[in-house]
Structures are given as structure tokens and as C-alpha cells.
Design a protein around this motif. Structure first.
Motif, PDB file in Angstrom:
ATOM      1  N   ALA A  34       0.852  -1.199   0.000  1.00 30.65           N
ATOM      2  CA  ALA A  34       0.000   0.000   0.000  1.00 30.65           C
ATOM      3  C   ALA A  34       0.884   1.245   0.000  1.00 30.65           C
ATOM      4  O   ALA A  34       1.871   1.317   0.736  1.00 30.65           O
ATOM      5  N   GLN A  35       0.468   2.208  -0.813  1.00 32.88           N
ATOM      6  CA  GLN A  35       1.321   3.373  -1.051  1.00 32.88           C
ATOM      7  C   GLN A  35       1.342   4.358   0.116  1.00 32.88           C
ATOM      8  O   GLN A  35       2.369   4.952   0.419  1.00 32.88           O
ATOM      9  N   CYS A  36       0.194   4.549   0.733  1.00 27.77           N
ATOM     10  CA  CYS A  36       0.144   5.574   1.783  1.00 27.77           C
ATOM     11  C   CYS A  36      -0.711   5.123   2.958  1.00 27.77           C
ATOM     12  O   CYS A  36      -1.906   4.888   2.805  1.00 27.77           O
ATOM     13  N   GLN A  37      -0.071   4.983   4.081  1.00 25.48           N
ATOM     14  CA  GLN A  37      -0.784   4.578   5.288  1.00 25.48           C
ATOM     15  C   GLN A  37      -0.359   5.479   6.446  1.00 25.48           C
ATOM     16  O   GLN A  37       0.782   5.925   6.489  1.00 25.48           O
ATOM     17  N   LEU A  38      -1.293   5.725   7.347  1.00 25.35           N
ATOM     18  CA  LEU A  38      -0.974   6.432   8.587  1.00 25.35           C
ATOM     19  C   LEU A  38      -1.205   5.433   9.705  1.00 25.35           C
ATOM     20  O   LEU A  38      -2.270   4.815   9.772  1.00 25.35           O
ATOM     21  N   ARG A  39      -0.199   5.242  10.567  1.00 24.25           N
ATOM     22  CA  ARG A  39      -0.302   4.163  11.557  1.00 24.25           C
ATOM     23  C   ARG A  39       0.222   4.593  12.929  1.00 24.25           C
ATOM     24  O   ARG A  39       1.211   5.301  13.004  1.00 24.25           O
ATOM     25  N   GLY A  40      -0.461   4.119  13.946  1.00 20.87           N
ATOM     26  CA  GLY A  40       0.072   4.238  15.307  1.00 20.87           C
ATOM     27  C   GLY A  40      -0.056   5.605  15.950  1.00 20.87           C
ATOM     28  O   GLY A  40       0.475   5.844  17.024  1.00 20.87           O
ATOM     29  N   PHE A  41      -0.795   6.502  15.303  1.00 22.95           N
ATOM     30  CA  PHE A  41      -0.830   7.902  15.740  1.00 22.95           C
ATOM     31  C   PHE A  41      -1.865   8.186  16.824  1.00 22.95           C
ATOM     32  O   PHE A  41      -1.810   9.204  17.503  1.00 22.95           O
ATOM     33  N   ALA A  42      -2.851   7.294  16.994  1.00 17.91           N
ATOM     34  CA  ALA A  42      -4.053   7.668  17.746  1.00 17.91           C
ATOM     35  C   ALA A  42      -3.762   8.059  19.198  1.00 17.91           C
ATOM     36  O   ALA A  42      -4.252   9.080  19.676  1.00 17.91           O
ATOM     37  N   ALA A  43      -2.968   7.246  19.895  1.00 19.39           N
ATOM     38  CA  ALA A  43      -2.744   7.523  21.324  1.00 19.39           C
ATOM     39  C   ALA A  43      -2.129   8.902  21.515  1.00 19.39           C
ATOM     40  O   ALA A  43      -2.496   9.631  22.440  1.00 19.39           O
ATOM     41  N   GLU A  44      -1.197   9.285  20.616  1.00 14.65           N
ATOM     42  CA  GLU A  44      -0.512  10.563  20.799  1.00 14.65           C
ATOM     43  C   GLU A  44      -1.265  11.743  20.172  1.00 14.65           C
ATOM     44  O   GLU A  44      -1.356  12.815  20.760  1.00 14.65           O
ATOM     45  N   CYS A  45      -1.803  11.522  18.971  1.00 16.62           N
ATOM     46  CA  CYS A  45      -2.271  12.682  18.181  1.00 16.62           C
ATOM     47  C   CYS A  45      -3.775  12.740  17.936  1.00 16.62           C
ATOM     48  O   CYS A  45      -4.240  13.718  17.357  1.00 16.62           O
ATOM     49  N   ALA A  46      -4.521  11.698  18.266  1.00 20.55           N
ATOM     50  CA  ALA A  46      -5.932  11.695  17.864  1.00 20.55           C
ATOM     51  C   ALA A  46      -6.814  11.218  19.023  1.00 20.55           C
ATOM     52  O   ALA A  46      -7.327  10.099  19.019  1.00 20.55           O
ATOM     53  N   PRO A  47      -7.000  12.070  20.050  1.00 17.94           N
ATOM     54  CA  PRO A  47      -7.740  11.645  21.249  1.00 17.94           C
ATOM     55  C   PRO A  47      -9.180  11.208  20.963  1.00 17.94           C
ATOM     56  O   PRO A  47      -9.668  10.266  21.586  1.00 17.94           O
ATOM     57  N   PHE A  48      -9.828  11.875  20.006  1.00 18.07           N
ATOM     58  CA  PHE A  48     -11.217  11.517  19.693  1.00 18.07           C
ATOM     59  C   PHE A  48     -11.275  10.111  19.096  1.00 18.07           C
ATOM     60  O   PHE A  48     -12.069   9.257  19.515  1.00 18.07           O
ATOM     61  N   VAL A  49     -10.404   9.872  18.118  1.00 13.84           N
ATOM     62  CA  VAL A  49     -10.327   8.561  17.461  1.00 13.84           C
ATOM     63  C   VAL A  49      -9.983   7.481  18.494  1.00 13.84           C
ATOM     64  O   VAL A  49     -10.600   6.414  18.544  1.00 13.84           O
ATOM     65  N   TYR A  50      -9.016   7.785  19.333  1.00 18.32           N
ATOM     66  CA  TYR A  50      -8.530   6.832  20.339  1.00 18.32           C
ATOM     67  C   TYR A  50      -9.655   6.465  21.320  1.00 18.32           C
ATOM     68  O   TYR A  50      -9.921   5.287  21.573  1.00 18.32           O
ATOM     69  N   ASP A  51     -10.341   7.502  21.821  1.00 22.61           N
ATOM     70  CA  ASP A  51     -11.416   7.250  22.787  1.00 22.61           C
ATOM     71  C   ASP A  51     -12.577   6.484  22.154  1.00 22.61           C
ATOM     72  O   ASP A  51     -13.188   5.632  22.791  1.00 22.61           O
TER      73      ASP A  51
END
Ligand code: FE2
Length: 373
Positions: A113-130
Motif C-alpha cells: 500500500a502506497q500511503c498509510q498512517l499508523r500508530g498515531f491515535a494515542a498521541e495525536c488523535a484523542p477523539f479517534v482513540y477514545d
């Protein structure tokens, strides 16, 4: 059912993250429609407001997909798409995900896959994480999957796949092989279950289905979800691919991985497809932590069984203990196999060990040969 016509237009970017390669025109084109800014942190996940769940119209059992009873941890194979998040929730998630910090720190690409964003939720995305850790979401995903599930680990909360469509102005004969390739090639997932959520407006989308390989070699295509909708898939055991979508300016999907909540159940997690696209130190820590927690729980349960027998003046259960030990030996062997030495992991390259059928392995080899000729 979530509708998409209330989605406001997405503002053009004010700046680009420095990690974006200037010659990667497709991704840059995508980013040009996204608002790469600092997200607002004042919206907190609230299940009563941000969930818009309607049960799927149908779930396909493993049996219906042609798999025998001993394949998988649940009798459910895949669901049809179902509404899950409200439009407001999707807007907030997009803001967090398409932020400068996430793109600068957590962007990965690979031969799959050419473009993926991974592992960011705990640090950068509180809404997504919760959202993905909320009891309400876990109850919904577990109900659809037919088994009590928890997120596999924090690193796998909200993996993002991003694709751009082929150039709309190209004539059919000029569409390159790359343009017609699936967004994510044939694979099995590393984790028992995934929940795939659509973050793009797919009103005019053609294609974009998930193709599943059935037990008899046939193909089942599951319709791609509309914005805010999701599909639950027992992806560790079913080969699948995401087919390319036409008629959209972008296609962003969010994939969160799950494993059985009960430590007594098997955990067939592998790290094959995720090792090359992860911060290995973080991935190995989180994998080791939850696997050792499973072992801890199993040992406690076994100790209780052993002590209870003794209290009841029964003899030592030699056969039972040997069975327990063999199972844990296998558990540890598998775990050790997945923690591949760091120097042996090739960043961005996944080999074909994630494929199950010989036919698909052969196809992958052919494609690789064509690619190098
Ligand atoms: Fe997958």
C-alpha cells in the motif's frame, strides 16, 4: 443511515508537512483537498452523540464462505456495511487524522500500500482513540463479530489507508497498470478481526468493494461502506483485497484491529504485514505486553485449578498439566517467531507469507517478476 450531503466542503491546506515527498504527485494531489492543520481538541467522544449504529442487513458466516468449523475464532466471516458513526464524528476524526503532526510522524508506505498512517491515535488523535476504546463501540463490534473483542493494541487503533483515483482525464487505453491495481493487494490481516470504517464521501463512487476469497476459491465481493459506515471482517483467516474505486477524489478508510477479549481463547495474531510499516520498538513492546498479560492470566487460572484440586484432596493432574504446558509452549514459540530481529526487518517490504493459497502466491511472484523486467 448516515447521509453525506451535510458534509461541508474541505478547506484547502495552509501548509504541507515536511515529510511529503515533492515528487509523489498523487499523494500531494490528495493532500491538496485535505485540511492539514492543527485539529481542535475540544470535541470529546460521546457515544450518545457520535454513534449512529444500525445493525448490518446481513452477516456472512464462515460456513457460508466455505470454511470449515475450525477456521477462525468466530463463526462470523464478514458483515455487510452498516452505519456506525455520525457525520460530526467523521468530521472530527478527519481533522485529527489529516493533521500536520500525524502526517509528519506516522506516515508509512510499502509494496502492499502506497500511503498509510499508523500508530498515531494515542498521541495525536484523542477523539479517534477514545472512540475505539469506548465500551459502546466494543459492544457493537463484538456483537457483529459474534465474539467478545478488544482492540489488538494501541498501535493498531485506526490504521488509515489513503488512495487517490486514476487521473480522470486519462483515456481508458492510457490507464496504467498501477492505476488499475487494487488499493491494497491480496492479503490476510495480521489480526483476527478488523473493523473498516469509511471516512470519505462515496456518493459517486463506483467500485471500492472488498473482494473475499472463499474456501472453494470463489470470490465474494462485499460492497464498500458509505461515509460513517463500517464493515467487520475476520481478516486473519480470509484472504481479501480492497478494490480500487472510481468517481471519488479520495478514498480514506480507517482500519482498527481486534483480538478476542478472553485470554483463554487462541490468539493467532501475526505481525507479518505490519512489521515493515511500524515503529518496531513500539509494536514489539505492545505485542509483548498483551501476550505476556494473556500468559499471566492463563497461569493464574491454571494455578487455581491445581490448588483447588489439592484442596479437594485429589491427585496431581499430570496429563492436564502437560496439556497446559504444551499449549503455552506453542504460544511462546509463535510469539518469539513474530518478534523478528530488528536488523532482519526490511522497512516497507512485506513478503508473500501473508498469503494462504498457492495460486495467489504464484500470482504475486509473477507480478514481482514483471515489475523487475
Ligand atoms: Fe486487510
Amino acid at each position: 443511515m448516515a447521509t453525506t450531503d451535510t458534509m461541508p466542503p474541505i478547506a484547502p491546506p495552509t501548509h504541507m508537512p515536511s515529510s511529503l515527498s515533492p515528487n509523489n504527485s498523487k499523494i500531494t494531489a490528495l493532500v491538496s483537498v485535505a485540511d492539514l492543520a492543527t485539529p481542535s481538541n475540544d470535541v470529546q467522544f460521546d457515544a450518545s452523540k457520535h454513534l449512529q449504529f444500525t445493525p448490518p442487513s446481513k452477516v456472512h458466516t464462515m460456513k457460508e464462505l466455505g470454511y470449515s468449523n475450525d477456521v477462525g475464532v468466530s463463526h462470523i466471516g464478514v458483515s455487510e456495511p452498516f452505519p456506525l458513526f455520525s457525520i460530526e464524528a467523521i468530521q472530527q476524526m478527519r481533522q485529527e487524522i489529516l493533521s500536520e503532526e500525524v502526517w509528519a510522524k506516522y506516515r508509512f508506505s510499502s509494496n502492499l500500500a502506497q500511503c498509510q498512517l499508523r500508530g498515531f491515535a494515542a498521541e495525536c488523535a484523542p477523539f479517534v482513540y477514545d472512540a475505539w476504546r469506548s465500551p459502546e463501540i466494543l459492544a457493537i463490534v463484538s456483537k457483529v463479530a459474534g465474539i467478545d473483542l478488544v482492540p489488538s493494541m494501541d498501535w493498531e487503533i485506526a490504521h488509515i489507508n489513503i488512495s487517490t483515483p486514476p487521473d480522470a482525464h486519462k483515456s481508458k487505453s492510457n490507464v496504467s497498470q498501477d492505476d488499475e491495481a487494487p488499493i491494497v493487494d491480496w492479503h490476510t490481516d495480521s489480526y483476527p478481526f478488523v473493523c473498516v470504517t469509511m471516512l470519505s464521501d462515496c456518493t459517486n463512487m463506483v467500485g471500492g468493494e472488498t473482494a473475499l476469497r472463499k474456501g472453494d476459491g470463489g470470490i465474494l465481493k462485499v460492497r464498500g461502506p458509505q461515509m460513517g459506515c463500517a464493515v467487520v471482517l475476520q481478516g486473519r483467516y480470509i484472504e481479501h483485497q480492497a478494490l480500487r474505486a472510481l468517481g471519488t477524489t479520495e478514498r480514506i478508510t480507517m482500519v482498527t484491529s481486534f483480538r478476542p477479549r478472553s485470554p483463554a481463547l487462541p490468539d493467532d495474531t501475526v505481525l507479518t504485514t505490519v512489521r515493515p510499516v511500524s515503529d518496531l520498538s513500539e509494536l514489539y513492546f505492545q505485542f509483548s505486553e498483551y501476550r505476556l498479560e494473556i500468559l499471566e492470566e492463563r497461569i493464574r487460572a491454571q494455578l487455581k485449578i491445581m490448588r483447588d484440586r489439592r484442596c479437594a484432596r485429589r491427585g496431581f493432574d499430570t496429563k492436564g498439566m502437560k496439556r497446559f504446558l504444551s499449549k503455552q509452549e506453542q504460544f511462546l514459540v509463535q510469539m518469539n517467531r513474530e518478534i523478528v530481529d530488528v536488523e532482519k526487518v526490511i522497512k516497507g517490504f512485506t513478503d508473500d507469507s501473508h498469503l494462504i493459497s498457492e495460486e495467489l502466491k504464484e500470482q504475486a511472484k509473477k507480478r514481482a517478476r514483471v515489475g523487475t523486467e
